[in-house]
Design an enzyme around this catalytic site. Sequence first.
Site, mmCIF file in Angstrom:
data_model
loop_
_atom_site.group_PDB
_atom_site.id
_atom_site.type_symbol
_atom_site.label_atom_id
_atom_site.label_comp_id
_atom_site.label_asym_id
_atom_site.label_seq_id
_atom_site.Cartn_x
_atom_site.Cartn_y
_atom_site.Cartn_z
ATOM 1 N N ALA A 136 -6.512 -8.843 -1.469
ATOM 2 C CA ALA A 136 -5.563 -7.946 -0.789
ATOM 3 C C ALA A 136 -4.749 -7.139 -1.803
ATOM 4 O O ALA A 136 -4.496 -5.949 -1.612
ATOM 5 C CB ALA A 136 -4.624 -8.748 0.103
ATOM 6 N N ALA B 26 0.839 -1.198 0.000
ATOM 7 C CA ALA B 26 0.000 0.000 0.000
ATOM 8 C C ALA B 26 0.876 1.249 0.000
ATOM 9 O O ALA B 26 0.614 2.219 -0.723
ATOM 10 C CB ALA B 26 -0.936 -0.011 1.213
ATOM 11 N N HIS C 102 -4.733 -12.921 7.626
ATOM 12 C CA HIS C 102 -5.122 -11.539 7.316
ATOM 13 C C HIS C 102 -5.997 -11.008 8.446
ATOM 14 O O HIS C 102 -6.870 -11.701 8.944
ATOM 15 C CB HIS C 102 -5.911 -11.497 6.004
ATOM 16 C CG HIS C 102 -6.088 -10.117 5.455
ATOM 17 N ND1 HIS C 102 -5.231 -9.559 4.518
ATOM 18 C CD2 HIS C 102 -7.002 -9.167 5.732
ATOM 19 C CE1 HIS C 102 -5.627 -8.328 4.232
ATOM 20 N NE2 HIS C 102 -6.698 -8.064 4.954
ATOM 21 N N ASP D 64 1.489 -2.055 14.403
ATOM 22 C CA ASP D 64 1.911 -0.769 15.000
ATOM 23 C C ASP D 64 0.945 0.343 14.614
ATOM 24 O O ASP D 64 0.620 1.212 15.422
ATOM 25 C CB ASP D 64 3.304 -0.349 14.500
ATOM 26 C CG ASP D 64 4.386 -1.340 14.840
ATOM 27 O OD1 ASP D 64 4.048 -2.441 15.316
ATOM 28 O OD2 ASP D 64 5.563 -1.020 14.611
ATOM 29 N N GLU E 156 10.443 3.083 7.128
ATOM 30 C CA GLU E 156 10.257 1.627 7.154
ATOM 31 C C GLU E 156 11.034 1.069 8.341
ATOM 32 O O GLU E 156 12.238 1.304 8.458
ATOM 33 C CB GLU E 156 10.738 1.014 5.829
ATOM 34 C CG GLU E 156 10.792 -0.496 5.808
ATOM 35 C CD GLU E 156 9.486 -1.167 6.245
ATOM 36 O OE1 GLU E 156 8.436 -0.927 5.635
ATOM 37 O OE2 GLU E 156 9.533 -1.949 7.228
ATOM 38 N N ARG F 159 -11.926 -19.104 2.682
ATOM 39 C CA ARG F 159 -10.798 -19.514 3.512
ATOM 40 C C ARG F 159 -11.218 -19.820 4.942
ATOM 41 O O ARG F 159 -10.734 -20.785 5.548
ATOM 42 C CB ARG F 159 -9.773 -18.383 3.556
ATOM 43 C CG ARG F 159 -9.058 -18.230 2.269
ATOM 44 C CD ARG F 159 -8.186 -17.019 2.316
ATOM 45 N NE ARG F 159 -7.318 -16.972 1.160
ATOM 46 C CZ ARG F 159 -6.523 -15.970 0.884
ATOM 47 N NH1 ARG F 159 -6.484 -14.914 1.678
ATOM 48 N NH2 ARG F 159 -5.755 -15.994 -0.167
ATOM 49 N N GLU G 43 -3.670 -3.173 4.667
ATOM 50 C CA GLU G 43 -4.206 -4.057 5.702
ATOM 51 C C GLU G 43 -4.400 -3.362 7.044
ATOM 52 O O GLU G 43 -5.121 -3.869 7.910
ATOM 53 C CB GLU G 43 -3.270 -5.275 5.857
ATOM 54 C CG GLU G 43 -3.959 -6.426 6.581
ATOM 55 C CD GLU G 43 -3.109 -7.690 6.665
ATOM 56 O OE1 GLU G 43 -2.156 -7.830 5.880
ATOM 57 O OE2 GLU G 43 -3.425 -8.539 7.521
ATOM 58 N N ALA H 215 8.040 4.220 13.222
ATOM 59 C CA ALA H 215 7.127 5.290 13.635
ATOM 60 C C ALA H 215 6.549 4.945 14.998
ATOM 61 O O ALA H 215 6.115 3.812 15.226
ATOM 62 C CB ALA H 215 6.007 5.436 12.616
ATOM 63 N N ASN I 214 4.579 -7.635 4.175
ATOM 64 C CA ASN I 214 3.853 -8.877 3.928
ATOM 65 C C ASN I 214 3.569 -9.045 2.442
ATOM 66 O O ASN I 214 3.366 -10.154 1.961
ATOM 67 C CB ASN I 214 2.530 -8.782 4.687
ATOM 68 C CG ASN I 214 2.193 -10.069 5.379
ATOM 69 O OD1 ASN I 214 3.070 -10.893 5.638
ATOM 70 N ND2 ASN I 214 0.935 -10.265 5.636
#
Length: 693
Positions: A674, A251, A630, A457, A270, A518, A659, A390, A278
Site C-alpha cells: 500500500a 496518496a 484493505h 466516499d 479533507e 494475509r 486505496e 466532498a 488511514n
Amino acid sequence: MKRRIFALLMAVFVVFALTACSASEATAEPAATEMEAIYTAGVYPVTAKGNGGDIEIEVTFSETEMTDIQIVSHHETDGLSDKAFDQVPAAILEAQSTEVDSASGASISSEAIKKAVGQAIAAARGIEIAAEVVDGVYTGSAEGKGGLMTVEVTILDGLISDVEVVESHETIGFDRSFEIVRNAMLETNSTDVDTVASATMASGAMIRATVAALEEAGFADQFATANGAVSIADLPNEQTADVIIIGAGGAGINAAIEAMAAGAEVIMLEKAPVPGGNTKLADGVLNASETTYQEQENVVDSNDLFFDDVMAGGDYVNNPDLVRTYVENSADAYQYLKDVIGVEWYRLSRAGGCSEDRAHWVKGEGAQMFETLFNYATNLGITVDYNTKAVEIMKNEAGVVVGVKAIRDGKEVLYHANRAVILATGGFGRNQELLEEFDPNFVAGALSTNSVMSTGDGINLAREAGANLVGMTYIQKHPTCDVVTGELISSANSGRGLGTTILVNKEGERYVEELERRDVISIATGKQTGGISYSFFDQKAADETGFIDTFGEELNHLEKAGQMVKADSIDEACAFFGIDIENFKRTIERYNEFARNGEDLDFQRRSGLREYSLTEGPFYIIQSAPAIHHTMGGVEINTNTQVIDTDGIIIPHFFAAGEVTGGIHGSNRIGGDAMTDITVFGRLAGQNAAIAE
Ligand code: ADP
C-alpha cells in the site's frame, strides 16, 4: 447545588441594564454575516482595582468582536500608569484576548485592566464565573494509548485560557489533535468538547486529563458544559486552484507535493479535522525492488520477480499494466522518499507472499512517514481545508471535470479546478453499505483496522461521475488485529516476517504457514476456536530481532489491555489465554526440530525458522483476530492515473490514486504494497494533473 457568587458580574449586568446603552441599541449594529455570533453586543462597564483605587472601564462588543475599551475614570496618581492605559487596551483589542503583555513599569494597572476586561468578555459571552473557580495553572493526567498524558490547564479571569499537553507518548501526527481540542476548550470555556475524528484516543486522553486537572482543583463541574460559542473558521465559500485534491491521506499528499513541484496551485479538501487518513495508521513498510538498500544488503531482487509476486498474490486478476508501472517505479519511490522528502529507513525484511527481502521499514511507522511528507508539503505552502467533505464531482456539459462540490459546517462550498481534480479518498473498509453491496458475507459489526474516515466516499463520488469500478468484491482481512478494537497489531503482524513469532490456536497447534498471504491466514484463523490466533515468542527471539526496541510501546499497551501476556514459564503464559499447555509444548518441540533441520515439514515456512526455549523465559503470547483491512477494488484508472468511465473512455481532467482505486492488487494486497501504491500512483496523479489541458 454549589453556591455561585456572581457579585461582580451581576453588577455588570445591573449597570448594563440601567445604562442607556442597551442590548437593543447594540443590536442595531450590522448583524454578523459569515462569522458566528460570540457576544451579546453592547457596552459592558467593569471595575478594576488599581493602585490608587477603582478604575472604571467600558468595553464594547459587537456580536463577533471586542470593538472598544475606554478608561472612563481612575485614581492612579503614578504617571507610569498612563502607559498601561495607552498600551494594554490597544493590545487587547488587537489580540481580541487578555493574553497580552503588561506595560513595563505599570504591571499592577496592566493586570487590573486585563482582569476587568476578562470579566467583561465573560459577561458579553454570557458566562457565569462561579466563586470556587480560582485562577492558576492546574495539572492533570490520563492514560493515552501510548502511556500517561499530562496537561497543564491555565485558568485566567475565571476562564480556561490555555491547555497545554506537557507530556505525551502518543504516535506522531496524532498530536495535531491537541491544538484542535485546546481551541475547542477555549472557545466553549469547557471540557465538553468532542474528540477529534481520526485521532480519538489521543484527543480523548487530553480531554480526560484536563477534566482530571480541574477535578483536582475542585471545580471541574463549572467547566463541564459548553458555555461559550464555538467560532467556525472563516473560509470562503468558493475557491479556485489549478488542482483540487480530495483527501489529505498518503496518496493525496504525494499528489499535492508533485503538483506543487510542477508549479500548480493546489487546494486539498479533507473531511476530517486532521490529515493522515488511514496512512498514519499503517505499519510503515514499503515494498520496492532493485533499490539501493537491497544492493547494500546484498539482496538480489528484480522488478520482474516483484511483478510476479504482486500478480500471484492477487490471483492474476490484477491489471498487469498498472502492476508493471507500479514495480518499475517502486525503487524510485523509495529513493524519492529517502532523498527528497527525508524519510528514514532502518530495516529490510520479507512480507508474507514475497519471494525476496523487499520490505523497507520506515523509522516511526506510517505515522512518521506521513508526518515527514506533510511537513514537506507544509514547507511548500500547501493549503488544506479541513472539515470539508466532498459530495460531488462537478463536470461541464462536455463531460470534463471542472471542480468539486463540498459541505463544510452544513453549508455548500465550491472548488473550481483550472486543470484537474484528484480523488484520493482511501478505501471503504468502514462503510457497511458498500461492504455488503459487494460482498453480502460482510455482516455489520465486523472488526476493522481502518480509520473511521475510510467510508468509501470516493467510490460513490466517482461512480456518480460515470467512473467504472473494478475488483469491488475483493476485501481483505488482516489476520493479526486487536480482538476488541480491530486495530492492527503491528508487532503480531511483523513478528511473522521478522522470524520472531509463530502462530498457534487455542489447542496449542500451528495451523498455517506464518508467511502465507494475509487472506490465507485470515481464512485459516477464522476456522480456529473463537476465530483467534496466538503469536508466541520468547525473550531470545525478541532480543535477536530487535522486537522490544521496535514494538515496546505497543507491547506495553497490549499487556495492560490484557491482549498480551508476559510470563516466566510457558505454563503460565498458556494458562493466561486458556491455551492447551501440553499440546503447545509438543508444538514447540516439533518446531524446534524443524528449525534444527532447516525445514518446516508441516507448513513449509519460507524463512525465519528458529528454535524457542521451553524453559528460558520470559515468554510472550499476543492474542489477535482478523479484521477488515484493505479494499482492493475501486475506481478504474490507467497508468497515468486517469479515471476511466464505464465505456472504457478517459473522464477528462479526473485522476485518482491510492486505496480508492482498483486493479493494482488484484484479489489480495501483499503487506507493504500500500505504501508503494500511494507513493507511486499519488506522485503520478500529481504530475499528470498539474499539466492536464
Ligand atoms: P490513501 O492511503 O489512499 O491515501 P487514506 O485513508 O490515507 O487513503 O486517506 C484518505 C483521506 O481522504 C482521509 O484523510 C479521509 O478523511 C479523506 N476523505 C475521505 N472521504 C472524503 C471526502 N468525501 N471529502 C474529503 N476528504 C475525504
